[in-house]
Motif scaffolding. Structure first.
Motif, short mmCIF file in Angstrom:
data_model
loop_
_atom_site.label_atom_id
_atom_site.label_comp_id
_atom_site.label_asym_id
_atom_site.label_seq_id
_atom_site.Cartn_x
_atom_site.Cartn_y
_atom_site.Cartn_z
N PHE A 1 0.85 -1.30 -0.07
CA PHE A 1 0.13 0.04 -0.03
C PHE A 1 0.81 1.37 -0.12
O PHE A 1 0.55 2.16 -0.83
CB PHE A 1 -0.92 -0.10 1.19
N GLN B 1 -2.55 -8.80 8.67
CA GLN B 1 -3.59 -7.85 7.95
C GLN B 1 -3.98 -8.00 6.59
O GLN B 1 -4.62 -7.08 5.92
CB GLN B 1 -2.59 -6.36 8.29
N VAL C 1 -11.86 -4.99 5.70
CA VAL C 1 -12.53 -3.86 6.62
C VAL C 1 -11.99 -2.68 5.77
O VAL C 1 -10.80 -2.53 5.37
CB VAL C 1 -11.55 -4.31 8.05
N ALA D 1 3.84 -0.63 9.95
CA ALA D 1 3.49 -0.30 11.34
C ALA D 1 2.69 0.80 11.50
O ALA D 1 3.23 1.67 12.50
CB ALA D 1 4.57 -0.58 12.03
N PRO E 1 12.70 -4.87 4.70
CA PRO E 1 13.83 -4.23 4.01
C PRO E 1 14.23 -2.87 4.29
O PRO E 1 15.13 -2.12 4.15
CB PRO E 1 13.74 -4.51 2.43
N THR F 1 10.80 1.06 9.68
CA THR F 1 9.60 1.61 10.09
C THR F 1 9.41 2.31 11.52
O THR F 1 10.41 2.21 12.03
CB THR F 1 8.51 0.40 10.14
N PRO G 1 14.32 -8.73 2.36
CA PRO G 1 13.00 -9.33 2.12
C PRO G 1 12.49 -10.70 2.65
O PRO G 1 13.36 -11.48 2.91
CB PRO G 1 13.23 -9.47 0.45
P1 OAD Z 1 1.99 -1.00 3.95
O1 OAD Z 1 1.85 -1.17 2.23
O2 OAD Z 1 1.84 0.04 4.74
O3 OAD Z 1 3.59 -1.54 4.18
C1 OAD Z 1 4.40 -2.74 3.61
C2 OAD Z 1 5.66 -2.99 4.28
O4 OAD Z 1 6.41 -3.94 3.73
C3 OAD Z 1 6.61 -1.55 4.03
O5 OAD Z 1 7.33 -1.22 5.24
C4 OAD Z 1 7.88 -2.38 3.18
O6 OAD Z 1 9.01 -1.70 3.50
C5 OAD Z 1 7.73 -3.70 3.26
N1 OAD Z 1 8.05 -4.43 2.25
C6 OAD Z 1 8.00 -4.49 0.94
N2 OAD Z 1 8.58 -5.59 0.34
C7 OAD Z 1 8.78 -6.40 1.44
C8 OAD Z 1 9.38 -7.74 1.40
N3 OAD Z 1 10.01 -8.30 0.33
N4 OAD Z 1 9.76 -8.35 2.54
C9 OAD Z 1 9.35 -7.63 3.71
N5 OAD Z 1 8.69 -6.47 3.73
C10 OAD Z 1 8.61 -5.96 2.78
O7 OAD Z 1 1.33 -2.49 4.31
P2 OAD Z 1 0.62 -2.70 5.68
O8 OAD Z 1 1.51 -2.41 6.68
O9 OAD Z 1 0.06 -4.27 5.51
O10 OAD Z 1 -5.62 -1.74 5.39
O11 OAD Z 1 -0.65 -1.87 5.65
C11 OAD Z 1 -1.51 -2.16 6.55
C12 OAD Z 1 -2.73 -1.83 6.07
O12 OAD Z 1 -2.87 -0.66 5.47
C13 OAD Z 1 -3.37 -2.79 5.39
O13 OAD Z 1 -3.87 -3.84 5.75
C14 OAD Z 1 -4.26 -1.99 4.45
C15 OAD Z 1 -3.84 -0.87 4.19
O14 OAD Z 1 -4.54 0.39 4.30
C16 OAD Z 1 -6.90 -1.67 4.90
O15 OAD Z 1 -7.25 -2.03 3.53
C17 OAD Z 1 -7.87 -1.63 6.00
#
Ligand code: OAD
Length: 251
Positions: A40, A106, A164, A195, A219, A222, A235
């Motif tokens: 996202f 999530q 949600v 986070a 990677p 946060t 990753p």
């Molecule tokens: P985000 O898009 O906010 O964060 C994704 C995270 O994944 C970032 O910190 C990246 O650095 C990390 N990332 C990217 N590639 C990666 C990899 N290969 N391995 C490990 N980490 C990696 O996504 P969420 O934290 O899941 O909610 O977002 C939380 C919520 O916000 C989602 O569930 C969604 C969104 O709005 C709803 O739709 C209600």
């Protein structure tokens, strides 16, 4: 303590994981990135290309249900075409290696279940399910080719994805189960989440407050990075299999 993706792990981390009775994992969109599912908040993420207020709120659905339905149908197709990656598979394996495990996600993509994880606490729903927008009942079949938004076969209200949206509460039982696991776990792995979205983002602090070792796998840094006991900066698809391979336990 920061570990670049050199894939050598601090002995204190390995010992905490090997000795843990309950391990919890909190996952976010980043764990599915290597399966080709967009995150996202990364620079190429969904919220850089689409406005969440237009697509992921109850008022957006009330204003333009077809636009919202079509966007989720597009995402559902992407999820159906994706495969679990090595990170999902490693967490499914970890569940079988430790005495007790709680996977809190999530994500709405169902890739943990498809990787073999047995018990998954879904905080934000599941995009593969559809529910009645009035009564909340799950609907198993709908006609994707019908013009407009499909309707509930029982009451005729519009159907909507079982996820949600912003401004909506999380499912109570999932949140309670996640909180319970956070407060009782010995180790919490926080994987692929920015986070930033509460209440999920508060779970690592709950775990730490009750004495758990908190390990971030991401990677990028946060708001959690400074608070975590260990940061594995790489990753998930590389770090998790290497980490799980180091955990003693039944295969
Ligand atoms: P985000 O898009 O906010 O964060 C994704 C995270 O994944 C970032 O910190 C990246 O650095 C990390 N990332 C990217 N590639 C990666 C990899 N290969 N391995 C490990 N980490 C990696 O996504 P969420 O934290 O899941 O909610 O977002 C939380 C919520 O916000 C989602 O569930 C969604 C969104 O709005 C709803 O739709 C209600």
């Amino acid at each position: 303590m920061s570990t670049p993706a050199a894939l050598s792990f601090d002995p204190a981390l390995l010992s905490a994981l090997s000795g843990a009775r309950l391990v919890a994992a909190l996952t976010g969109a980043g764990i599915s990135a290597e399966s080709g599912i967009s995150t996202f908040r990364d620079p190429d993420g969904l919220w850089a290309r689409f406005d969440p207020h237009e697509l992921a709120t109850p008022s957006a659905f009330a204003r333009d249900p077809k636009r919202v339905w079509d966007w989720y149908a597009w995402r559902r197709e992407r999820v159906a075409a994706a495969q679990p990656n090595a990170g999902h598979l490693a967490l499914a394996q970890l569940e079988r290696r430790v005495p007790a495990f709680a996977l809190i996600t999530q994500n709405v993509d169902g890739l943990h279940q498809r990787a073999g994880s047995r018990i998954v606490i879904e905080l934000h729903g599941n995009i593969t399910r559809v529910k009645c927008s009035r009564e909340g009942t799950t609907v198993e079949r709908w006609d994707e080719t019908a013009p407009g938004v499909p309707r509930c076969p029982v009451c005729g209200a519009l159907l909507r994805p079982d996820v949600v949206w912003f401004e909506e509460p999380l499912p109570e039982s999932a949140l309670a189960a996640a909180q319970h696991a956070a407060e009782r776990c010995d180790v919490m792995l926080v994987v692929g989440t920015s986070a930033e979205v509460y209440p999920a983002a508060a779970l690592p602090a709950s775990a730490k407050a009750t004495g758990a070792t908190v390990v971030e796998i991401n990677p990028n840094s946060t708001p959690l990075s400074g608070e975590a006991d260990f940061v594995l900066a790489g990753p998930a698809g590389q770090v998790l299999p290497a980490l799980v391979a180091r955990i003693r336990g039944p295969r």
